[in-house]
Scaffold this motif. Sequence first.
Motif, short mmCIF file in Angstrom:
data_model
loop_
_atom_site.label_atom_id
_atom_site.label_comp_id
_atom_site.label_asym_id
_atom_site.label_seq_id
_atom_site.Cartn_x
_atom_site.Cartn_y
_atom_site.Cartn_z
N GLU A 44 -1.38 -17.19 5.58
CA GLU A 44 -2.15 -15.93 5.00
C GLU A 44 -2.09 -14.89 4.33
OE1 GLU A 44 -4.75 -16.19 9.17
OE2 GLU A 44 -4.25 -13.50 8.77
N ARG A 45 -2.00 -14.63 3.62
CA ARG A 45 -2.31 -13.41 2.60
C ARG A 45 -1.77 -12.01 3.24
NH1 ARG A 45 -5.60 -12.78 -2.54
NH2 ARG A 45 -5.50 -15.42 -2.64
N GLU A 46 -0.64 -11.37 2.75
CA GLU A 46 -0.14 -10.75 3.44
C GLU A 46 0.21 -9.47 2.27
OE1 GLU A 46 4.03 -11.19 5.58
OE2 GLU A 46 4.69 -12.60 3.09
N GLY A 47 0.22 -8.08 2.27
CA GLY A 47 0.90 -7.12 2.20
C GLY A 47 2.16 -6.76 1.59
N VAL A 48 2.62 -6.78 0.38
CA VAL A 48 3.73 -6.56 0.17
C VAL A 48 4.09 -5.16 -0.29
CG1 VAL A 48 5.36 -6.86 -1.09
CG2 VAL A 48 3.94 -8.03 -0.96
N SER A 49 3.23 -4.38 -1.33
CA SER A 49 3.09 -2.85 -1.04
C SER A 49 2.35 -1.97 -1.70
CB SER A 49 4.15 -2.43 -2.36
OG SER A 49 4.53 -1.43 -2.45
N TYR A 50 1.75 -0.79 -2.23
CA TYR A 50 0.76 -0.23 -2.63
C TYR A 50 0.83 0.36 -2.73
CZ TYR A 50 -1.25 2.42 1.52
OH TYR A 50 -1.20 3.64 2.69
N ILE A 51 0.30 1.16 -4.35
CA ILE A 51 0.94 3.12 -4.51
C ILE A 51 -1.14 3.81 -4.64
CG2 ILE A 51 0.71 2.15 -6.98
CD1 ILE A 51 2.80 4.55 -7.22
N ASP A 52 -0.97 4.12 -3.73
CA ASP A 52 -2.43 5.50 -3.60
C ASP A 52 -2.29 6.56 -4.90
OD1 ASP A 52 -4.44 6.00 -1.07
OD2 ASP A 52 -4.44 6.24 -3.28
N HIS A 53 -3.32 6.54 -5.94
CA HIS A 53 -3.10 7.09 -7.10
C HIS A 53 -4.07 8.45 -6.58
CE1 HIS A 53 -1.81 3.14 -9.33
NE2 HIS A 53 -0.59 4.39 -9.32
N THR A 54 -4.74 8.91 -5.56
CA THR A 54 -5.06 10.10 -4.72
C THR A 54 -4.54 10.71 -4.26
OG1 THR A 54 -6.05 9.21 -3.10
CG2 THR A 54 -7.43 7.98 -4.62
N ASP A 55 -3.23 10.60 -3.77
CA ASP A 55 -2.37 10.75 -3.20
C ASP A 55 -0.58 11.01 -2.71
OD1 ASP A 55 -3.24 9.46 0.21
OD2 ASP A 55 -1.96 9.17 -1.15
N ASP A 56 -0.25 9.60 -4.39
CA ASP A 56 0.37 9.76 -4.26
C ASP A 56 1.67 8.91 -3.31
OD1 ASP A 56 1.14 12.54 -6.29
OD2 ASP A 56 0.69 9.94 -6.97
N THR A 57 1.08 8.29 -2.50
CA THR A 57 1.49 7.72 -1.03
C THR A 57 2.12 6.22 -2.03
OG1 THR A 57 0.01 8.81 0.21
CG2 THR A 57 0.71 6.16 0.73
N ILE A 58 3.00 5.58 -1.37
CA ILE A 58 3.69 4.41 -1.33
C ILE A 58 4.06 4.14 -0.28
CG2 ILE A 58 5.43 3.48 -2.62
CD1 ILE A 58 5.69 5.22 -4.96
N TYR A 59 3.75 2.93 0.19
CA TYR A 59 3.42 1.69 1.45
C TYR A 59 3.70 0.97 1.27
CZ TYR A 59 2.56 -0.22 6.37
OH TYR A 59 2.51 -0.13 7.03
N TYR A 60 5.49 0.20 2.01
CA TYR A 60 5.94 -0.99 1.07
C TYR A 60 6.15 -1.79 3.43
CZ TYR A 60 7.95 0.54 -2.40
OH TYR A 60 8.43 1.21 -3.90
#
Length: 126
Positions: A44-60
């Motif tokens: 299945e497709r899986e998340g690797v990372s995201y960056i949220d420009h609305t609050d500068d959140t970064i997630y791995y």
Amino acid sequence: EVQLVESGGGLVQAGGSLRLSCATSGFTLEDYAIGWFRQAPGKEREGVSYIDHTDDTIYYADSVKGRFTISSDIDKNTVYLQMNNLKPEDTAVYYCAAPILLGLVVEFGGLDFGSWGQGTQVTVSA
């Protein structure tokens, strides 16, 4: 029209590095998060990372923490994924996505992503 275009994939040996780019258009990047996902054959497709420009959140995802770094250049409407110390298990098609629900919806880190690029192949040889 919302568009996301990935580039930068390729073939690399284990321990090597690649930098993926996601060029965006049709929306204001600084108003949205952008995520990187991957899909290996038969998985299945899986998340690797995201960056949220609305609050500068970064997630791995745990599997890439300490090896991958996400960043963005708002002026260029582009998001990057620097991938270091690559492993064979990182082999997959990598997609970038925006939380604009136009197609397949995949949840990652509490966000629903629904607009996708065409993907770029990353192959890591042992």
